[in-house]
Each structure stands twice: as C-alpha cells, then as structure tokens.
Design a protein around this motif. Structure first.
Motif, PDB file in Angstrom:
ATOM      1  N   ALA A 153      38.023   8.146  24.947  1.00 28.37           N
ATOM      2  CA  ALA A 153      37.110   7.005  24.852  1.00 28.37           C
ATOM      3  C   ALA A 153      35.973   7.294  23.881  1.00 28.37           C
ATOM      4  N   ASP A 154      35.409   8.498  23.953  1.00 31.12           N
ATOM      5  CA  ASP A 154      34.298   8.870  23.062  1.00 31.12           C
ATOM      6  C   ASP A 154      34.723   8.838  21.599  1.00 31.12           C
ATOM      7  N   SER A 155      35.928   9.353  21.308  1.00 30.26           N
ATOM      8  CA  SER A 155      36.432   9.369  19.928  1.00 30.26           C
ATOM      9  C   SER A 155      36.585   7.954  19.384  1.00 30.26           C
ATOM     10  N   LEU A 156      37.158   7.078  20.205  1.00 30.86           N
ATOM     11  CA  LEU A 156      37.348   5.687  19.791  1.00 30.86           C
ATOM     12  C   LEU A 156      36.005   4.998  19.577  1.00 30.86           C
ATOM     13  N   LEU A 157      35.077   5.152  20.513  1.00 34.46           N
ATOM     14  CA  LEU A 157      33.785   4.472  20.425  1.00 34.46           C
ATOM     15  C   LEU A 157      32.939   5.004  19.268  1.00 34.46           C
ATOM     16  N   THR A 158      33.071   6.297  18.965  1.00 33.67           N
ATOM     17  CA  THR A 158      32.355   6.867  17.816  1.00 33.67           C
ATOM     18  C   THR A 158      32.806   6.204  16.523  1.00 33.67           C
ATOM     19  N   ASP A 159      34.130   6.068  16.361  1.00 40.62           N
ATOM     20  CA  ASP A 159      34.669   5.404  15.169  1.00 40.62           C
ATOM     21  C   ASP A 159      34.278   3.927  15.138  1.00 40.62           C
ATOM     22  N   TYR A 160      34.322   3.284  16.308  1.00 40.70           N
ATOM     23  CA  TYR A 160      33.963   1.860  16.402  1.00 40.70           C
ATOM     24  C   TYR A 160      32.520   1.648  15.949  1.00 40.70           C
ATOM     25  N   ASP A 161      31.609   2.475  16.458  1.00 36.04           N
ATOM     26  CA  ASP A 161      30.194   2.335  16.088  1.00 36.04           C
ATOM     27  C   ASP A 161      29.985   2.589  14.591  1.00 36.04           C
ATOM     28  N   CYS A 162      30.700   3.558  14.057  1.00 32.59           N
ATOM     29  CA  CYS A 162      30.601   3.885  12.630  1.00 32.59           C
ATOM     30  C   CYS A 162      31.039   2.694  11.776  1.00 32.59           C
ATOM     31  N   HIS A 163      32.176   2.093  12.115  1.00 33.22           N
ATOM     32  CA  HIS A 163      32.702   0.957  11.359  1.00 33.22           C
ATOM     33  C   HIS A 163      31.815  -0.275  11.495  1.00 33.22           C
ATOM     34  N   THR A 164      31.386  -0.593  12.703  1.00 29.76           N
ATOM     35  CA  THR A 164      30.594  -1.822  12.902  1.00 29.76           C
ATOM     36  C   THR A 164      29.207  -1.717  12.258  1.00 29.76           C
ATOM     37  N   GLN A 165      28.618  -0.520  12.281  1.00 34.98           N
ATOM     38  CA  GLN A 165      27.322  -0.333  11.599  1.00 34.98           C
ATOM     39  C   GLN A 165      27.488  -0.507  10.093  1.00 34.98           C
ATOM     40  N   GLN A 166      28.579   0.021   9.578  1.00 36.05           N
ATOM     41  CA  GLN A 166      28.875  -0.092   8.142  1.00 36.05           C
ATOM     42  C   GLN A 166      29.103  -1.546   7.746  1.00 36.05           C
ATOM     43  N   VAL A 167      29.853  -2.268   8.561  1.00 37.46           N
ATOM     44  CA  VAL A 167      30.132  -3.681   8.284  1.00 37.46           C
ATOM     45  C   VAL A 167      28.843  -4.497   8.312  1.00 37.46           C
ATOM     46  N   ARG A 168      27.997  -4.269   9.333  1.00 32.82           N
ATOM     47  CA  ARG A 168      26.748  -5.028   9.427  1.00 32.82           C
ATOM     48  C   ARG A 168      25.847  -4.752   8.215  1.00 32.82           C
ATOM     49  N   LYS A 169      25.828  -3.521   7.752  1.00 32.77           N
ATOM     50  CA  LYS A 169      25.039  -3.164   6.561  1.00 32.77           C
ATOM     51  C   LYS A 169      25.506  -3.987   5.353  1.00 32.77           C
ATOM     52  N   HIS A 170      26.819  -4.069   5.141  1.00 27.53           N
ATOM     53  CA  HIS A 170      27.341  -4.814   3.991  1.00 27.53           C
ATOM     54  C   HIS A 170      27.141  -6.325   4.165  1.00 27.53           C
ATOM     55  N   TYR A 171      27.245  -6.809   5.387  1.00 26.42           N
ATOM     56  CA  TYR A 171      27.018  -8.235   5.654  1.00 26.42           C
ATOM     57  C   TYR A 171      25.572  -8.605   5.320  1.00 26.42           C
ATOM     58  N   ARG A 172      24.638  -7.804   5.794  1.00 22.77           N
ATOM     59  CA  ARG A 172      23.212  -8.069   5.521  1.00 22.77           C
ATOM     60  C   ARG A 172      22.908  -7.986   4.025  1.00 22.77           C
ATOM     61  N   LYS A 173      23.529  -7.024   3.363  1.00 24.96           N
ATOM     62  CA  LYS A 173      23.326  -6.864   1.923  1.00 24.96           C
ATOM     63  C   LYS A 173      23.834  -8.097   1.168  1.00 24.96           C
ATOM     64  N   THR A 174      25.000  -8.617   1.571  1.00 29.38           N
ATOM     65  CA  THR A 174      25.579  -9.811   0.929  1.00 29.38           C
ATOM     66  C   THR A 174      24.661 -11.012   1.097  1.00 29.38           C
ATOM     67  N   ILE A 175      24.209 -11.254   2.329  1.00 29.32           N
ATOM     68  CA  ILE A 175      23.308 -12.374   2.606  1.00 29.32           C
ATOM     69  C   ILE A 175      21.996 -12.194   1.844  1.00 29.32           C
ATOM     70  N   GLY A 176      21.453 -10.969   1.886  1.00 29.87           N
ATOM     71  CA  GLY A 176      20.172 -10.693   1.207  1.00 29.87           C
ATOM     72  C   GLY A 176      20.241 -10.929  -0.285  1.00 29.87           C
ATOM     73  N   ASN A 177      21.319 -10.481  -0.914  1.00 27.97           N
ATOM     74  CA  ASN A 177      21.484 -10.675  -2.363  1.00 27.97           C
ATOM     75  C   ASN A 177      21.533 -12.141  -2.725  1.00 27.97           C
ATOM     76  N   LEU A 178      22.233 -12.939  -1.922  1.00 29.37           N
ATOM     77  CA  LEU A 178      22.350 -14.372  -2.196  1.00 29.37           C
ATOM     78  C   LEU A 178      21.018 -15.082  -1.978  1.00 29.37           C
ATOM     79  N   LEU A 179      20.290 -14.676  -0.948  1.00 30.27           N
ATOM     80  CA  LEU A 179      18.982 -15.280  -0.695  1.00 30.27           C
ATOM     81  C   LEU A 179      18.020 -14.997  -1.859  1.00 30.27           C
ATOM     82  N   ARG A 180      18.062 -13.760  -2.368  1.00 33.03           N
ATOM     83  CA  ARG A 180      17.187 -13.409  -3.501  1.00 33.03           C
ATOM     84  C   ARG A 180      17.590 -14.168  -4.767  1.00 33.03           C
ATOM     85  N   ALA A 181      18.903 -14.380  -4.917  1.00 29.41           N
ATOM     86  CA  ALA A 181      19.404 -15.103  -6.092  1.00 29.41           C
ATOM     87  C   ALA A 181      18.906 -16.537  -6.100  1.00 29.41           C
ATOM     88  N   HIS A 182      18.699 -17.112  -4.906  1.00 33.79           N
ATOM     89  CA  HIS A 182      18.198 -18.496  -4.811  1.00 33.79           C
ATOM     90  C   HIS A 182      16.700 -18.532  -5.085  1.00 33.79           C
TER      91      HIS A 182
END
Length: 439
Positions: free
Chosen positions: A410-439
């Motif tokens: 369970a720990d191994s799975l959750l460690t990978d899950y947290d790593c992936h979801t944190q990475q995804v949220r970082k890229h999602y925020r970056k995408t939204i932020g870039n578009l907001l600045r472009a406007h």
C-alpha cells in the motif's frame, strides 16, 4: 469463495471437477479471475454459460480487431428471430467480450492501451449494431428515414473507455430537403432513439449492456432526447455554455449516417473552436474544475479520487482541452478527441514542452492503469481508492508492485500516486497560469 459460488450456480459440480483435472490452464484462469476480480466474478456467476470464453485459449491470447467482434456479433444475431431475442443476444455478446478483455488484462496478455482500445472497439461495434437493428424494427412501422447518427462524447468520444464506463452520447438527426414522415421528424427519430435505449440500457433477464448517458445534450435531462442539426446550431448560438463548448472537444461520430455525423461535427467545431478564447471562459472552466474536486471528489472524507481528485485524470484532460479551445481554430490538427493524441499534437507544433508532455503522459498512463485495475477488482465501478491497506494491497499486486505485507504494498502504491498527482497538479496550474498571463 467466488469459485465455489460459480460451480454452485452452474449446477454441474461433478462435470467441472473432471474439467479441472483434465484442463489445468482453464483452472488456472478461473482461479486468477475469481481471486482478482469482483467485476468479472459477478459476470461469470450471473452467466455461467459464458465459461466457454475461458476455454477458447486462442481468443484469450490473441487481440481481436473491431471487424472480428462485428463478425461474431452478426453470426449470433442471425439465429435471433425477433427483437427480444436480439436484445438478449446483444447483452450476452457484450458480457462475453468484456469477460475476454478483462481476463487478457488480468493475465498481462494485454497492456493498458490494448485494453482501452478493445473496450472502445466493443462499444463502437455495439452501437453500430444497435442502430442497425433499431432502424430495421422501425421500418416495419414507418418509412425508411435514416438521416440520424450517434455522436460519442467523453471517454467514448476519446476512444478510451474503461471497464464499467457509461456511454456518453448525443443523438442527432438532419431534416435535409426530404419531406417529413407522417408523424414528423422529431417523433420518428425520438422513436428510433427510444429503441436504441431499449436495446442498450433496459434491464432484462440478461441484465443491461451499457448505461447510456445523454445528459450532455442541450438542457440535459430536461431537454429532448434527440435534436436536429438545425436545433443544435440554434442552441449553440443562443444558450450553450462554456462547459458544453469544452465537452464537444471530444465529439466523435460513432454510428448511423456518416454524412449526418460529418455535418454535425462541422457545426460543433464552428461553435467549439472560435477566433478568441475569452478570459471569462478560462476562469469559468477553472472554477468548474475546482467544484468537481470539492463537491464531487470530496477527498477529505471519501478518500483519494483517481479521476476527479487533486492531480487526477480530470486535471490532465482539462489542461489539454483548454489548450485545444485556445488554439484549435488556428491549428485544425489539434482537434483530436483522444487525450494523448492531442497532447502529442501540441508537442509536434512546439506548443507544449516535450519534458512536460512526457511527464503528463507518464502520469496519465499511471492513473488510467490504476483506474482500470480499481474498476476490475471491485464489483461495482468506482474511482475512489480504498483507505484500508488490506484493500489497497491486492490493487498494488495487480499493478505489479511487490512486497512482503499489505502495508509495504500500500505504501509503495500511495507513494507513486502522490508523486504523480502532485506532478499533474503542478503542470495544470502552470497551464492555467500561462494562459491567464497571456490574457
């Protein structure tokens, strides 16, 4: 336990004991299935006659093209003389194919991409066949009008269906230049649509095949079930909202009249891909994503949600779809309905950094594989991870994790899950932020 329930359901205990002794490979498949998958166990316990699927080793170990699924379906329907028997035959084939696809996934004969393609091909073939049968039935009572099509939305539109997925559809007709039938176009195509629903979603002694979800149609549940292209154009110009514009990014012709499908997609694209992507639209989509996380996922009380939670699949899909809305007018090659195909098109055009795209793809495949395993292991479809380590451990094993005990797995799975979801949220925020600045 599930194996015992299955043998009891067949009422042929002695025959199966002999079969187990003579066919070890068959017994091995049964043990894997009943030990690993609540969903497949339920199919086989409810329909013991589908055990034939597991004795056909050639079908288990070979990828089946959409054409072969269609051929098998046509052969079975030839011996079904009426509407009711066809309805039951459709369900049997659908459940048999889902069982075959599930077993291939469990024994690692098919990877995630092959499994999603298999499930999507099955749904496409099913809807094409259902449309044909519904037309044949309606022709017995009315004239032959077939300016109608089924448009796939959501994961059906993206050709990335998972186990237990509903079918998101829009039902569309074209009035054209032809005189209407005596009952009128709307009534005629409404009757056709109701027949498609009946063949697909009505509960029968053989269960249902798929749940059809038409909530993405204009006005949702309050709207008419089927609408003309002219009606859609009017709706797009007057009352359609930004979330509907976003949803139509994934619109794909699936079944029916291809010319009507092409005409609808062209109209939809005119609405979806506009010259300017407004600042207010970007804010509204990002707020919708926040609400999905807070009001639907509710991770603080329900647990981690692979689809709607922080850094989940919805983050990747929203990021890609927002970029498509922003750039799809100028670059038609970005009008892809499949998430990963669209992402690769952005890379090819130099609009998304290769490193970011690779990280998003890696995380997308991890989360989709987790969703796939989660759905096949449970008896009912879910996107929420169990909180108990004892329930997480079988999920981790199915995904290839190794460990001495449940806590380690369970720990191994959750460690990978947290790593992936944190990475995804970082890229999602970056995408939204870039578009907001472009406007």
């Amino acid at each position: 336990k599930n194996l015992c329930r299955f043998v009891k359901a067949t009422g042929a205990r002695e025959s199966f004991l002999k079969l187990f002794q003579s066919n070890e490979k068959f017994l091995e498949l049964l043990l894997i299935l009943f030990g690993s998958s609540g969903m497949l166990s339920q199919i086989l316990i409810k329909r013991p006659d589908l055990v034939d699927v597991l004795t056909d080793m050639e079908a288990i170990y070979r990828f089946k093209l959409a054409e072969k699924i269609q051929e098998d379906l046509n052969r079975v329907l030839k011996s079904s003389p009426n509407f009711e028997s066809r309805s039951l035959a459709l369900r049997r084939i659908k459940h048999a194919e889902e069982l075959r696809i599930g077993v291939r996934y469990l024994i690692k004969e098919a990877d995630l991409a092959g499994t999603l393609e298999d499930l999507s091909n099955l749904a496409d073939v099913f809807l094409k066949t259902v449309y044909r049968i519904a037309c044949e039935e309606l022709e017995k009572k009315s004239a032959n009008y077939n300016d109608f099509c089924i448009i796939g939305m959501g994961k059906l539109g993206g050709h990335e269906l998972n186990f237990g997925s509903d079918l998101d559809v829009l039902l569309v007709y074209d009035e054209g230049e032809r005189d209407p039938p005596p009952e009128g176009f709307a009534s005629h195509y409404s009757a056709l649509s109701q027949m498609i629903y009946k063949l697909t979603s009505e509960m029968t002694p053989a269960g249902y095949a798929y749940k059809i979800d038409a909530e993405l149609r204009p006005e949702g549940d309050a709207g008419v079930l089927v609408l003309s292209i002219k009606g859609y154009k009017k709706y797009f110009k007057s009352r359609a909202r930004i979330w509907e514009q976003q949803a139509l990014v994934r619109a794909r012709f699936v079944a029916g009249n291809a010319e009507v499908g092409k005409k609808f997609i062209e109209s939809a694209h005119q609405f979806v891909y506009q010259d300017k992507f407004e600042y207010g639209s970007l804010i509204e989509i990002s707020r919708l994503r926040e609400r999905m996380e807070q009001e639907l996922a509710k991770e603080s009380t329900k647990g981690k949600n692979v689809k709607l939670g922080l850094g989940g699949l919805a983050d990747i899909e929203f990021a890609v779809q927002i970029l498509q809305l922003r750039h799809g007018k100028k670059f038609p090659r970005l009008r892809q309905t499949n998430t990963l195909s669209a992402l690769q098109s952005f890379v090819a055009l130099g609009m998304v950094d290769q490193g970011m795209a690779e990280e998003l793809q890696d995380s997308y495949l991890f989360l989709r594989n987790l969703e796939c395993a989660l759905r096949i292991i449970r008896q009912t479809p879910t996107n929420t991870l169990p909180k108990d380590n004892k329930e997480l451990a079988p999920l981790a094993r199915l995904l290839g994790y190794e460990g001495e005990n449940a806590e380690t797995l369970a720990d191994s799975l959750l460690t990978d899950y947290d790593c992936h979801t944190q990475q995804v949220r970082k890229h999602y925020r970056k995408t939204i932020g870039n578009l907001l600045r472009a406007h």
